[in-house]
Design an enzyme around this catalytic site. Structure first.
Site, PDB file in Angstrom:
ATOM      1  N   ASP A 211       0.874  -1.169   0.000  1.00 21.28           N
ATOM      2  CA  ASP A 211       0.000   0.000   0.000  1.00 21.28           C
ATOM      3  C   ASP A 211       0.917   1.227   0.000  1.00 21.28           C
ATOM      4  OD1 ASP A 211      -1.411   2.235   0.788  1.00 21.28           O
ATOM      5  OD2 ASP A 211      -2.458   1.265   2.444  1.00 21.28           O
ATOM      6  N   GLN A 214       1.013   6.488   1.071  1.00 25.73           N
ATOM      7  CA  GLN A 214       1.768   7.550   1.758  1.00 25.73           C
ATOM      8  C   GLN A 214       3.237   7.568   1.359  1.00 25.73           C
ATOM      9  OE1 GLN A 214       0.411   9.909   3.412  1.00 25.73           O
ATOM     10  NE2 GLN A 214      -1.623   9.089   3.844  1.00 25.73           N
ATOM     11  N   LYS A 237      -2.882  12.095  -3.453  1.00 25.92           N
ATOM     12  CA  LYS A 237      -1.850  12.331  -2.438  1.00 25.92           C
ATOM     13  C   LYS A 237      -0.523  12.722  -3.092  1.00 25.92           C
ATOM     14  CE  LYS A 237      -3.880   9.060   0.827  1.00 25.92           C
ATOM     15  NZ  LYS A 237      -4.754   9.863   1.688  1.00 25.92           N
ATOM     16  N   CYS A 375      -8.345   6.702  10.078  1.00 17.23           N
ATOM     17  CA  CYS A 375      -8.690   5.412   9.454  1.00 17.23           C
ATOM     18  C   CYS A 375      -7.662   4.341   9.828  1.00 17.23           C
ATOM     19  CB  CYS A 375      -8.812   5.525   7.936  1.00 17.23           C
ATOM     20  SG  CYS A 375     -10.064   6.681   7.408  1.00 17.23           S
TER      21      CYS A 375
HETATM   22  N1  C6P Z   1      -5.292   8.044   4.004  1.00 22.26           N
HETATM   23  C1  C6P Z   1      -5.259   9.954   5.503  1.00 22.26           C
HETATM   24  O1  C6P Z   1      -5.659  11.039   5.914  1.00 22.26           O
HETATM   25  P1  C6P Z   1      -7.835   6.425  -0.659  1.00 22.26           P
HETATM   26  O2  C6P Z   1      -8.853   6.973   0.292  1.00 22.26           O
HETATM   27  O3  C6P Z   1      -8.330   5.186  -1.373  1.00 22.26           O
HETATM   28  O4  C6P Z   1      -7.271   7.453  -1.586  1.00 22.26           O
HETATM   29  O5  C6P Z   1      -6.565   5.995   0.235  1.00 22.26           O
HETATM   30  C2  C6P Z   1      -6.754   5.099   1.301  1.00 22.26           C
HETATM   31  C3  C6P Z   1      -5.477   4.928   2.062  1.00 22.26           C
HETATM   32  C4  C6P Z   1      -4.844   3.709   2.050  1.00 22.26           C
HETATM   33  N2  C6P Z   1      -3.678   3.522   2.666  1.00 22.26           N
HETATM   34  C5  C6P Z   1      -3.066   4.515   3.325  1.00 22.26           C
HETATM   35  C6  C6P Z   1      -1.729   4.249   3.971  1.00 22.26           C
HETATM   36  C7  C6P Z   1      -3.654   5.775   3.386  1.00 22.26           C
HETATM   37  O6  C6P Z   1      -3.042   6.759   4.038  1.00 22.26           O
HETATM   38  C8  C6P Z   1      -4.903   5.989   2.756  1.00 22.26           C
HETATM   39  C9  C6P Z   1      -5.602   7.308   2.865  1.00 22.26           C
HETATM   40  C10 C6P Z   1      -5.837   9.381   4.235  1.00 22.26           C
HETATM   41  O7  C6P Z   1      -4.381   9.336   6.092  1.00 22.26           O
HETATM   42  C11 C6P Z   1      -7.325   9.428   4.226  1.00 22.26           C
HETATM   43  S1  C6P Z   1      -8.026   8.320   5.411  1.00 22.26           S
END
Ligand code: C6P
Length: 417
Positions: A211, A214, A237, A375
């Site tokens: 994943d 980040q 991001k 989350c």
């Molecule tokens: N984290 C944060 O504020 P999406 O929502 O599908 O673009 O990404 C999900 C996701 C998955 N893995 C990691 C490590 C993430 O950080 C995130 C998204 C944001 O930390 C929104 S919760």
């Protein structure tokens, strides 16, 4: 970021004051104060280059892709497939057939869970994750476990927020079919040793999903150097638009996987008796895709490479080091996530102040930080806290932003006595 493969690039320092001019939103005032945007880990802002690329596409080239012989459809197809090639180069995938456009990281992980894991796993098989994962890298695997009878294993972390690598190794066995790990923790900033994880998992015959949500904005990611089987990230991001992301998968794995959703574009022929599926990557892209999103993502990658990925990482590390030192001086602040290798994320709590109150007071000062469980509820549970405040840095942040954060936190301290 030690664990991340690096492309050779001359180190040119990033001029954040010049970079800021590329981001019109940063000129806004919030509550009468100049905006201090410290929430790029949730979603980064977009530079003019991205906004203009999207506008240019929508203004001059839009039609549906892969469908028309007319000039606009061909222009749109070229823009869309050109974006795919751009992504391939950015992460050094072998082939653009390995680049699937998805809605974001969440969809990328769900695609692998449902299309790779679900048809293959059975009772007795194991999926191994870590204790610092985002919900997007927990829940899809729990769903697969419910569907197949497989078991979810969780490798623990320590109080610094580091993966206990030896414990991870103990949990890895021939029963492990899938290892799914964050490259960088969104709640703690920890950079995981993904190369070592991938090599160890492969030695046990498991496939590895990383994943990269980040990691992609802060580092040079080379999927071939890492040797991962799947790598997924979100455009929003890395200074691109929302609603689009990427799933990289090794071609031989993707080729053997059934489609994820059915509909237009993912088929070759359809009759009521039998449907045959399209080739990679389109087999996994049912329906009209997010064309302008792909164009915007490609422009974001041009922008990031133009600044220099290494220069970005060095700039953000400087800010992280400075902010960490400054916050440690404020009475009652506890930094959550103190691993030696961290990316541009600083989570913290302030004694006697709920993070939401803290975030609200900072907002009155024009300072945007994220507060909550990010989350990553199991991370909060591990640290015995309901939530943290999180400041995260991007290419446009400066030492002045760190100073504003410190001043804002001092104000919070005063308000709460
Ligand atoms: N984290 C944060 O504020 P999406 O929502 O599908 O673009 O990404 C999900 C996701 C998955 N893995 C990691 C490590 C993430 O950080 C995130 C998204 C944001 O930390 C929104 S919760």
């Amino acid at each position: 970021m030690a664990a991340i493969a690096s492309k050779a690039r001359p180190e040119t320092a990033l001029d954040a004051d010049r970079v800021r001019k590329d981001f019109p939103i940063l000129e806004r005032t919030i509550n009468g104060r100049p905006l201090v945007y410290l929430d790029s880990a949730a979603s980064s802002q977009r530079p003019l280059a991205v906004l203009r690329a999207i506008e240019d596409y929508e203004t001059h080239s839009h039609a549906n892709v892969h469908r028309g012989v007319h000039a606009l459809s061909q222009a749109a197809t070229e823009a869309f497939e050109g974006a795919r090639e751009r992504v391939r180069r950015f992460i050094n995938a072998r082939s653009s057939r390995e680049i699937i456009f998805v809605r974001g990281t969440t969809e990328g992980i769900n695609l692998v869970a449902q299309s790779y894991a679900r048809p293959r796993l059975k009772a007795g098989d194991e999926i191994l994750i870590t204790a610092l994962e985002h919900h997007a890298n927990i829940v899809p695997w729990q769903m697969v476990c419910e569907q197949t009878g497989a078991t979810l294993k969780v490798a623990p972390i320590d109080r610094r927020g580091e993966l206990l690598y030896d414990e991870f190794l103990k949990l890895l066995s021939p029963r492990t079919r899938i290892v799914a790990v964050a490259h960088v923790s969104n709640a703690l900033g920890t950079v995981l040793p993904v190369k070592r994880i991938i090599d160890a998992a492969h030695a046990q015959g498991a496939v590895v999903l990383v994943d990269g949500a980040q990691a992609i904005p802060h580092s040079s990611v080379d999927v071939r150097a890492l040797g991962c089987d799947f790598y997924t990230f979100s455009s929003h991001k890395i200074y691109g638009p929302t609603g689009i992301g990427v799933l990289y998968g090794r071609e031989e794995l993707l080729a053997a996987m059934p489609p994820w959703q059915g509909g237009g574009d993912m088929i070759l022929t359809v009759s009521f008796e039998k449907t045959t599926y399209n080739e990679l990557p389109w087999k996994f892209e049912a329906g009209t895709p997010n064309i302008s999103g792909a164009v915007g993502l490609a422009a974001a990658m041009d922008y990031v490479e133009g600044l220099g990925v290494e220069a970005i990482a060095a700039h953000e590390q400087r800010l992280l080091t400075l902010a960490t030192a400054e916050l440690q001086r404020i009475p009652g602040i506890q930094i959550i996530g103190t691993a030696p290798h961290k990316a541009a994320v600083l989570s913290f709590t302030m004694e006697g102040v709920h993070p939401h109150d803290l975030g609200t007071i900072l907002d009155t000062e024009g300072i945007a930080v994220r507060t909550g469980h990010h989350c990553a509820m199991p991370v909060m549970t591990f640290f015995g806290i309901p939530a943290t405040a999180r400041a995260s840095f991007g290419v446009y942040n400066t030492e002045r932003d760190v100073a504003s954060l410190v001043a804002g936190l001092q104000k919070v301290r005063e308000v709460f006595g």
